[in-house]
Design a protein around this motif. Sequence first.
Motif, PDB file in Angstrom:
ATOM      1  N   ASP A 206      -0.208  12.828   0.816  1.00 55.42           N
ATOM      2  CA  ASP A 206       1.215  12.570   1.107  1.00 55.42           C
ATOM      3  C   ASP A 206       1.490  12.628   2.602  1.00 55.42           C
ATOM      4  N   GLY A 207       0.414  12.591   3.406  1.00 53.90           N
ATOM      5  CA  GLY A 207       0.646  12.709   4.841  1.00 53.90           C
ATOM      6  C   GLY A 207      -0.485  12.112   5.660  1.00 53.90           C
ATOM      7  N   THR A 208      -0.597  12.580   6.883  1.00 43.10           N
ATOM      8  CA  THR A 208      -1.628  12.133   7.815  1.00 43.10           C
ATOM      9  C   THR A 208      -2.525  13.314   8.160  1.00 43.10           C
ATOM     10  N   ASP A 209      -3.612  13.027   8.836  1.00 45.37           N
ATOM     11  CA  ASP A 209      -4.507  14.103   9.257  1.00 45.37           C
ATOM     12  C   ASP A 209      -3.801  14.958  10.302  1.00 45.37           C
ATOM     13  N   SER A 234      -7.170   4.271  -2.390  1.00 47.35           N
ATOM     14  CA  SER A 234      -6.301   5.297  -1.812  1.00 47.35           C
ATOM     15  C   SER A 234      -4.898   5.179  -2.377  1.00 47.35           C
ATOM     16  N   ILE A 235      -4.228   6.341  -2.454  1.00 48.36           N
ATOM     17  CA  ILE A 235      -2.858   6.427  -2.945  1.00 48.36           C
ATOM     18  C   ILE A 235      -2.059   7.265  -1.954  1.00 48.36           C
ATOM     19  N   GLY A 236      -0.952   6.728  -1.502  1.00 45.16           N
ATOM     20  CA  GLY A 236      -0.082   7.448  -0.576  1.00 45.16           C
ATOM     21  C   GLY A 236       1.251   7.769  -1.209  1.00 45.16           C
ATOM     22  N   LEU A 237       1.792   8.923  -0.854  1.00 43.64           N
ATOM     23  CA  LEU A 237       3.087   9.359  -1.382  1.00 43.64           C
ATOM     24  C   LEU A 237       4.069   9.581  -0.252  1.00 43.64           C
ATOM     25  N   GLY A 238       5.238   8.954  -0.351  1.00 47.49           N
ATOM     26  CA  GLY A 238       6.324   9.232   0.584  1.00 47.49           C
ATOM     27  C   GLY A 238       6.236   8.480   1.891  1.00 47.49           C
ATOM     28  N   GLY A 239       7.134   8.864   2.794  1.00 48.65           N
ATOM     29  CA  GLY A 239       7.277   8.128   4.048  1.00 48.65           C
ATOM     30  C   GLY A 239       6.551   8.717   5.234  1.00 48.65           C
ATOM     31  N   GLU A 240       5.780   9.783   5.028  1.00 53.79           N
ATOM     32  CA  GLU A 240       5.097  10.430   6.149  1.00 53.79           C
ATOM     33  C   GLU A 240       3.641  10.016   6.275  1.00 53.79           C
ATOM     34  N   ILE A 241       3.193   9.122   5.425  1.00 55.78           N
ATOM     35  CA  ILE A 241       1.812   8.650   5.516  1.00 55.78           C
ATOM     36  C   ILE A 241       1.698   7.592   6.611  1.00 55.78           C
ATOM     37  N   ASP A 242       0.479   7.333   7.024  1.00 58.04           N
ATOM     38  CA  ASP A 242       0.182   6.203   7.895  1.00 58.04           C
ATOM     39  C   ASP A 242      -0.391   5.115   6.989  1.00 58.04           C
ATOM     40  N   GLN A 243       0.456   4.174   6.590  1.00 61.10           N
ATOM     41  CA  GLN A 243       0.046   3.198   5.589  1.00 61.10           C
ATOM     42  C   GLN A 243      -1.135   2.362   6.058  1.00 61.10           C
ATOM     43  N   LYS A 251     -10.324   0.560   0.927  1.00 58.22           N
ATOM     44  CA  LYS A 251     -10.720  -0.826   1.192  1.00 58.22           C
ATOM     45  C   LYS A 251     -10.744  -1.688  -0.073  1.00 58.22           C
ATOM     46  N   ASP A 252     -10.812  -1.059  -1.234  1.00 64.52           N
ATOM     47  CA  ASP A 252     -10.830  -1.814  -2.484  1.00 64.52           C
ATOM     48  C   ASP A 252      -9.516  -1.716  -3.252  1.00 64.52           C
ATOM     49  N   GLY A 253      -8.534  -1.039  -2.660  1.00 61.65           N
ATOM     50  CA  GLY A 253      -7.235  -0.952  -3.309  1.00 61.65           C
ATOM     51  C   GLY A 253      -6.407   0.184  -2.755  1.00 61.65           C
ATOM     52  N   PHE A 254      -5.147  -0.093  -2.439  1.00 60.85           N
ATOM     53  CA  PHE A 254      -4.210   0.922  -1.941  1.00 60.85           C
ATOM     54  C   PHE A 254      -2.913   0.798  -2.722  1.00 60.85           C
ATOM     55  N   GLU A 255      -2.358   1.950  -3.103  1.00 62.06           N
ATOM     56  CA  GLU A 255      -1.080   1.971  -3.799  1.00 62.06           C
ATOM     57  C   GLU A 255      -0.162   2.980  -3.106  1.00 62.06           C
ATOM     58  N   LEU A 256       1.113   2.617  -2.981  1.00 59.33           N
ATOM     59  CA  LEU A 256       2.104   3.486  -2.351  1.00 59.33           C
ATOM     60  C   LEU A 256       3.146   3.909  -3.368  1.00 59.33           C
ATOM     61  N   ALA A 257       3.358   5.226  -3.476  1.00 55.63           N
ATOM     62  CA  ALA A 257       4.442   5.773  -4.291  1.00 55.63           C
ATOM     63  C   ALA A 257       5.562   6.191  -3.354  1.00 55.63           C
ATOM     64  N   GLU A 258       6.716   5.583  -3.506  1.00 56.66           N
ATOM     65  CA  GLU A 258       7.835   5.908  -2.624  1.00 56.66           C
ATOM     66  C   GLU A 258       8.270   7.363  -2.798  1.00 56.66           C
ATOM     67  N   ASP A 259       8.189   7.866  -4.031  1.00 53.94           N
ATOM     68  CA  ASP A 259       8.501   9.265  -4.308  1.00 53.94           C
ATOM     69  C   ASP A 259       7.651   9.720  -5.476  1.00 53.94           C
ATOM     70  N   SER A 260       7.738  11.008  -5.820  1.00 58.10           N
ATOM     71  CA  SER A 260       6.864  11.568  -6.852  1.00 58.10           C
ATOM     72  C   SER A 260       7.127  10.964  -8.226  1.00 58.10           C
ATOM     73  N   LEU A 261       8.321  10.420  -8.453  1.00 58.99           N
ATOM     74  CA  LEU A 261       8.616   9.796  -9.734  1.00 58.99           C
ATOM     75  C   LEU A 261       7.762   8.550  -9.964  1.00 58.99           C
TER      76      LEU A 261
END
Length: 326
Positions: A206-209, A234-243, A251-261
């Motif tokens: 849900d964030g960056t390094d 990779s899966i990212g959650l929220g607005g604090e990630i570095d998309q 490299k074979d697939g990325f999904e973004l969840a805007e929120d935990s729902l």
Amino acid sequence: MMIFTGCDSSKNNGGEEVEINLIEAKTEVPSKIRLFFKVDLGEAHQFTTLEPSDFEIYEDGSQISRLESQADIQRESGDFLYSSILMLDLSGSILNNADLPKLKEAATTFIDRTMPEEGESLYGTQEMAVYWFDGEKNVHPLVSYTHEGDSLISGIESINEDISNDVSTNLNGAVIQGLSIMDGRVKEIREDSDIATAGSMVLFTDGTDQAGRVSTSTALDSVNAASDEYSLFSIGLGGEIDQEVLESFGKDGFELAEDSLALNETFLAVAERLEAESNSYYVLEYCSPKRSGQHTLELRAIYEDKFGSFQTEFSAEGFTGGCSVD
């Protein structure tokens, strides 16, 4: 037993090209040839599974009868094992808010979708391990490699807010270590058995390094250097990630969840991609009619109007009758 590899020679037969890549091939007395390869039919057909009738075998330019050679695709446990790592960010930002229950629910959904249950035909052809990371130098094992989905889910259910007291995130280190663990496991399987194997890693954060133990460029170098037989999601959650970074890690697939729902939906989307990836690997065995000398082997994959092939060579010295494909 002889191991040999060859070159790809994908072709176009008037339709869209089938990408078919030889990974490994072996000969086994009395005259069995075992091919481990990957087929890519394109995104529109990513969930299509080819049957033995979709492949043609040629030796020295002449087609070999599939029935006489007993050519068949091996899909059972002991023939192929797809090995996955689920790598979860359990740093303070996840543990100290309401996102943790939703993450556990989503991870459980992911496991339910990807792990065959006992009694199903593909049971034993998939294994998974669960690791987690925070700001510490090393990632932490939660569940060791297992075929049992229930064991994986029990591990997920055991996660609570006390599992870590480190609020930092060693994301880059987790990427590198996860790749190393996956590589070691695949090599271990290949050294100890004749099982054909490939691997994948699914990374959630849900964030960056924040730990700064390893640079992002070093982590990306590891991703780019990973074997073609390793799939990274990779899966990212929220607005604090570095998309941009997470898309590069996945490299074979990325999904973004805007929120935990939305986590359940995004984990399920990656589960579907992983399922398609694991189904793109094939182990095909057949009995060669050759009994001596060096020969050219070509395997062709034909699906609708799509066509692709690879070629390699093999030695039939010592081949005799009595071959059978189980």
